[in-house]
Write an enzyme that holds these catalytic residues in place. Sequence first.
Site, mmCIF file in Angstrom:
data_model
loop_
_atom_site.group_PDB
_atom_site.id
_atom_site.type_symbol
_atom_site.label_atom_id
_atom_site.label_comp_id
_atom_site.label_asym_id
_atom_site.label_seq_id
_atom_site.Cartn_x
_atom_site.Cartn_y
_atom_site.Cartn_z
ATOM 1 N N LYS A 44 0.854 -1.187 0.000
ATOM 2 C CA LYS A 44 0.000 0.000 0.000
ATOM 3 C C LYS A 44 0.882 1.226 0.000
ATOM 4 O O LYS A 44 2.014 1.183 0.491
ATOM 5 C CB LYS A 44 -0.876 0.027 1.259
ATOM 6 C CG LYS A 44 -2.099 0.915 1.127
ATOM 7 C CD LYS A 44 -3.232 0.154 0.494
ATOM 8 C CE LYS A 44 -4.518 0.961 0.460
ATOM 9 N NZ LYS A 44 -5.669 0.084 0.180
HETATM 10 N N1 GLU Z 1 -7.385 0.074 -3.029
HETATM 11 C C1 GLU Z 1 -8.159 -1.109 -3.252
HETATM 12 C C2 GLU Z 1 -8.211 -1.950 -1.997
HETATM 13 O O1 GLU Z 1 -8.069 -1.450 -0.915
HETATM 14 C C3 GLU Z 1 -7.718 -1.873 -4.481
HETATM 15 C C4 GLU Z 1 -6.281 -2.282 -4.526
HETATM 16 C C5 GLU Z 1 -5.849 -2.850 -5.879
HETATM 17 O O2 GLU Z 1 -6.666 -2.938 -6.786
HETATM 18 O O3 GLU Z 1 -4.664 -3.149 -5.985
HETATM 19 O O4 GLU Z 1 -8.453 -3.122 -2.049
#
Ligand code: GLU
Length: 436
Positions: free
Chosen positions: A126
Amino acid sequence: MSHASSGPVPAGSHPLPSYLQADNLGPWGNYLQQVDRVIPHLGSLARWAETLKRPKRVLIVDVPIHMDDGTVAHFEGYRVQHNVSRGPGKGGVRFHQDVTLSEVMALSAWMSVKNAAVNVPYGGAKGGIRVDPKKLSRGELERMTRRYTSEIGIIIGPNKDIPAPDVNTNDQIMAWMMDTYSMNTGSTSTGVVTGKPVDLGGSLGRREATGRGVYTVGVEAAKHIGLDIATSRIAVQGFGNVGGVAGKLFAETGARVVAVQDHGGTIYREAGLDVPALLRHVEANGSVAGFAEAEVITNDKFWDVDCDILIPAALEQQITEANAGRIKARMIIEGANGPTTPAADDILHDRNILVLPDVIANAGGVTVSYFEWVQDFSSFFWDEEEINKRLVKIMKDAFAGVWHVAQDQKVSLRTATFIVACKRILHTRELRGLYP
Ligand code: GLU
């Protein structure tokens, strides 16, 4: 000091470094408590569990940019790769004024669990920048995004770590990230991010995927508890890509969306809000505030709303000891990441309110991100029907598996999802072995 991280440290291992020690108040502390709850269920794999408490790689970057007024501003950016045992890191990038390292570490760890829960071949990662993007001009936003991408460019890549949208980031930001990475590496590299515009290697259905997944698991869970969706009342917190799409899908089945809260305030309508009209209002005005066909209630009153389904689809730590006792819903579907604290989880459990945890309920987004990444590699694109069909199958199958474990082992759906996911992560950890 940490309760969650102060459990027995395996012989020869150093205690957690100070930045990993949780005070139990932040998101990382919440995550550590969730891990502690799963360890007794991991059997022999528990010997590897310490892995889950230590992100593999944490990068903090300075992001300096020229502002439109001629000054130079510095922003703090992060990219955390929590675990890459099952594949490259994967997870979104968030632009928000409250972003902290603790938050990004927790979000990266929840991505590891989520990706393993739906069995897409990724680890967890993240990123984020501590900034209120609403205060930036479009030019400033682009320069900040590009400089951040350059700074984290040393650890991202289509086979290393693949960012995607999250809170306050979208397809345009992914286009700038893809372009910056491609300029720096000298080749067009669509697979470095997902959630891109469809004309640039993005996938049909990606924008709606998280909300569609929330809806899909909600419908499945409702069958188990005998809840009729078509006559249900729904309250939604956050009306963007996740809450807005989920609210629309539920409303289309006849459910009444009676309350919606976002950063602009809280609105209520006993007869049910006109969801398509509300979506148009949010698109035009940036929030639910000022929507004519509804009454305004205080943000605190939102937690008392008489509803069957509550969908927190905004930020972490919204459902806490302070409000968990007031919630009237029979079922909570976590569209957001980390919206419920462990203490609140216990209260909801005692009150027989079913919680569909983030790590399965909002996995639809990363599932279609996976489809996008696969399509980019093969340069062959699927139609939306194909994408939605595969998404629904993955969500239903994963949810059925988790439901079974929860019944079988008499644990919450959160712990059941952690059992399934952490076993997968630690099994690959064991297979790969330690290097050197
Ligand atoms: N931000 C989204 C989540 O928290 C998607 C992450 C992604 O598609 O890599 O799952």
